[in-house]
Design a protein around this motif. Structure first.
Motif, PDB file in Angstrom:
ATOM      1  N   ALA A 135      51.954  47.866  36.380  1.00 23.39           N
ATOM      2  CA  ALA A 135      51.713  46.849  37.408  1.00 23.39           C
ATOM      3  C   ALA A 135      51.768  45.479  36.758  1.00 23.39           C
ATOM      4  N   HIS A 137      50.802  41.444  37.663  1.00 30.11           N
ATOM      5  CA  HIS A 137      50.097  40.508  38.545  1.00 30.11           C
ATOM      6  C   HIS A 137      50.440  39.096  38.077  1.00 30.11           C
ATOM      7  N   PRO A 147      46.713  36.890  42.702  1.00 37.22           N
ATOM      8  CA  PRO A 147      48.094  36.956  42.214  1.00 37.22           C
ATOM      9  C   PRO A 147      48.981  37.846  43.081  1.00 37.22           C
ATOM     10  N   VAL A 149      51.662  40.909  43.295  1.00 43.29           N
ATOM     11  CA  VAL A 149      51.633  42.170  42.538  1.00 43.29           C
ATOM     12  C   VAL A 149      52.892  42.980  42.814  1.00 43.29           C
ATOM     13  N   GLN A 166      45.505  48.875  46.612  1.00 46.66           N
ATOM     14  CA  GLN A 166      45.312  47.431  46.483  1.00 46.66           C
ATOM     15  C   GLN A 166      44.553  46.878  47.688  1.00 46.66           C
ATOM     16  N   PHE A 171      41.692  42.322  45.065  1.00 47.92           N
ATOM     17  CA  PHE A 171      41.532  41.592  43.808  1.00 47.92           C
ATOM     18  C   PHE A 171      40.284  40.719  43.859  1.00 47.92           C
ATOM     19  N   VAL A 179      42.403  43.723  35.234  1.00 51.13           N
ATOM     20  CA  VAL A 179      43.318  42.595  35.381  1.00 51.13           C
ATOM     21  C   VAL A 179      42.589  41.269  35.618  1.00 51.13           C
ATOM     22  N   THR A 222      45.871  46.559  29.244  1.00 51.31           N
ATOM     23  CA  THR A 222      46.074  45.369  30.073  1.00 51.31           C
ATOM     24  C   THR A 222      46.242  44.176  29.150  1.00 51.31           C
ATOM     25  N   GLY A 233      49.265  35.420  34.454  1.00 50.78           N
ATOM     26  CA  GLY A 233      49.216  36.748  35.036  1.00 50.78           C
ATOM     27  C   GLY A 233      48.807  37.788  34.020  1.00 50.78           C
TER      28      GLY A 233
END
Length: 515
Positions: A135, A137, A147, A149, A166, A171, A179, A222, A233
């Motif tokens: 993924a 972002h 962000p 995605v 999601q 988020f 993230v 990540t 990002g």
């Protein structure tokens, strides 16, 4: 000078490179940062040439390569440790795979035209080499806290499920891990083993824990996506199999990928911004609204050549001159960019001012020629300036032309003829003379004004005047409105040579007398 800011002999060495650039040579130079000594800059020092090819200066393009150097060093350290353990052959294989993978990533990114395409392409390219899930972002707008995605998975059907997740777990910029934490802090996260103990330490909700178990998530990385010292990002990679777990080597590779993605995103951002500025400036140089002309319809079209990063010199205008007549104008300024934009603005406003003052056609063009010679003596311009006056069931047209392709009148019966008389272009001679010509447009007749981008085509697709007039007549015949006629002309041009292959802008104005 800025060279004095460099330590030791760095300033002398850079000065030597500048002198080489002024001599026509391009050099590459690796040196430490000035404000940030911990940074390492790779600078390309190259000469600047004028239109004749003479060197008129030098230019330096630099970028911080310290993250890449550190990534390479980390890879080299891991290679050294593996060699000590006697894994030379396996190490060489893994090293080759890494470089091949990064080369593939570079190729994928190079073929992307905008940031969304970068995001969509990279998640596909990263699977399965760097994970079962990937993924990305990206904060496309710095003012937006959430962000954009894109997801990638070894099973394409899982992408839609990822979007459902999601929505279920939106988020949260303040999340202490994952993230949001990486974007907020710029720090990487490596979870070699995702188990209940880790999930408890991370204070993951019970609902989220159930999803982790259901999806069989086993290991995760990540990494931040950083450009110009700002986190724009994050990229996340996840394994859902016990056959493999992430380690430091995978983290280093993920950081290298993120670095390349960051550079690509930033380049596309700059290109998008440049296109946006060019489009905004181009729109400001064209009329926002066309006036309603009694007994007639007017349509316009504008096609920018190339990638749309620059402002073209083609322009058009339609405006009321007084209570009974209207002006139709089309023109082409030689060149593109800021100077062409400035001349275009001068031309449009000068023509309007003189037409409103009541000047005749020849005087309008003569005064514009004088203004260009006084303001932009090295630029030329072509213009077709006409006035239309509704009268009875038709329209009286008077046209004066300065170096521009003569407009075409397509009669209701399908025959076609040129309107106006050829005249000298503007911005070259102190004295100019332009003769106007008049004609009558009856019900169903169509006036077509255009710029030379419509015929400015390299062989073997070039178009002579006879072919052009025939194409316009054929396209307009059978249409019932100005908009239909403009669309038909557009389709005919695209059939002859697609717009994406053309090298010059095209402006088009179509006036159709009502039936």
């Amino acid at each position: 000078s800025p060279l004095d800011l460099l330590p030791g002999d760095e300033g002398k060495e850079l000065e030597e490179h500048f002198r080489a650039a002024l001599a026509g040579e391009t050099r590459e130079y690796l040196h430490p940062g000035i404000r940030h000594p911990s940074a390492t800059w790779r600078s390309l020092i190259m000469p600047l040439h004028d239109a004749a090819g003479a060197v008129i200066g030098g230019m330096v393009v630099s970028r911080d390569v310290e993250p890449e150097i550190q990534a390479v060093r980390a890879l080299e350290r891991s290679e050294e440790e593996a060699a000590v353990a006697g894994w030379t052959a396996e190490l060489e294989r893994r090293r080759r795979e890494r470089f091949e993978f990064l080369a593939e990533i570079n190729e994928v990114l190079a073929n992307c035209s905008d940031r969304r395409e970068v995001m969509q392409s990279i998640v596909q390219a990263a699977v399965p080499r760097l994970g079962d899930w990937c993924a990305i972002h990206v904060l496309l707008d710095p003012a937006d806290p959430v962000p954009a995605v894109e997801f990638g998975h070894i099973d394409p059907s899982m992408v839609s499920y990822a979007r459902e997740l999601q929505e279920r777990f939106p988020f949260d910029p303040d999340d202490p891990s994952g993230v949001p934490h990486v974007i907020r802090t710029g720090k990487t996260e490596l979870f070699t083993d995702i188990d209940d103990t880790l999930l408890k330490e991370l204070q993951v909700s019970e609902e989220a824990v159930e999803e982790v178990h259901r999806l069989g998530l086993r290991s995760a990385i990540t990494v931040p996506v950083v450009k110009r010292g700002r986190v724009i990002g994050a990229m996340q990679f996840v394994l859902s199999s016990d056959e493999r777990k992430y380690g430091d080597e995978d983290l280093t590779l993920a950081m290298a990928v993120a670095g390349r993605v960051a550079a690509s995103l930033d380049n596309r951002r700059l290109a998008e911004r440049q296109r946006e500025i060019a489009a905004t400036l181009q729109r400001s140089l064209l009329p926002a609204v066309l006036p309603d002309i009694p007994g007639a319809e007017v349509a316009e079209r504008y096609w920018a050549a190339g990638e749309g990063n620059d402002v073209g010199g083609d322009f058009y205008d339609v405006f009321a001159v007084d209570e009974t007549s209207y002006a139709v104008v089309i023109g082409d300024v030689c060149g593109s960019g800021p100077e062409a934009a400035a001349v275009t603005s001068l031309a449009r406003h000068n023509i309007r001012a003189n037409a409103w003052r009541g000047d005749d056609h020849a005087s309008v063009l003569r005064d514009l020629n004088f203004a260009m010679l006084q303001t932009w003596p090295d630029t030329i311009c072509t213009v077709a300036f006409g006035t239309v006056t509704p009268s009875g069931e038709g329209i009286d047209l008077t046209m004066a032309v300065a170096g521009h392709p003569l407009p075409v009148v397509v009669r209701a019966d399908g025959t076609a003829e040129r309107a106006g008389r050829p005249g000298l272009l503007l911005g070259v001679f102190d004295m100019t003379y332009h003769r106007s010509a008049s004609t009558r447009l009856e019900s169903g007749d169509t006036l077509v004004l255009f710029t030379d981008g419509i015929t400015d085509i390299p062989p073997p697709s070039w178009m002579d005047e006879e072919t052009l007039v025939a194409m316009l007549a054929d396209a307009v015949s059978g249409t019932s409105s100005a908009d239909e006629a403009a669309d038909a002309i557009s389709a005919a041009c695209a059939r002859h040579v697609p717009f994406e292959r053309r090298q010059d802008d095209i402006a088009l104005v179509v006036l159709r007398v009502g039936s």
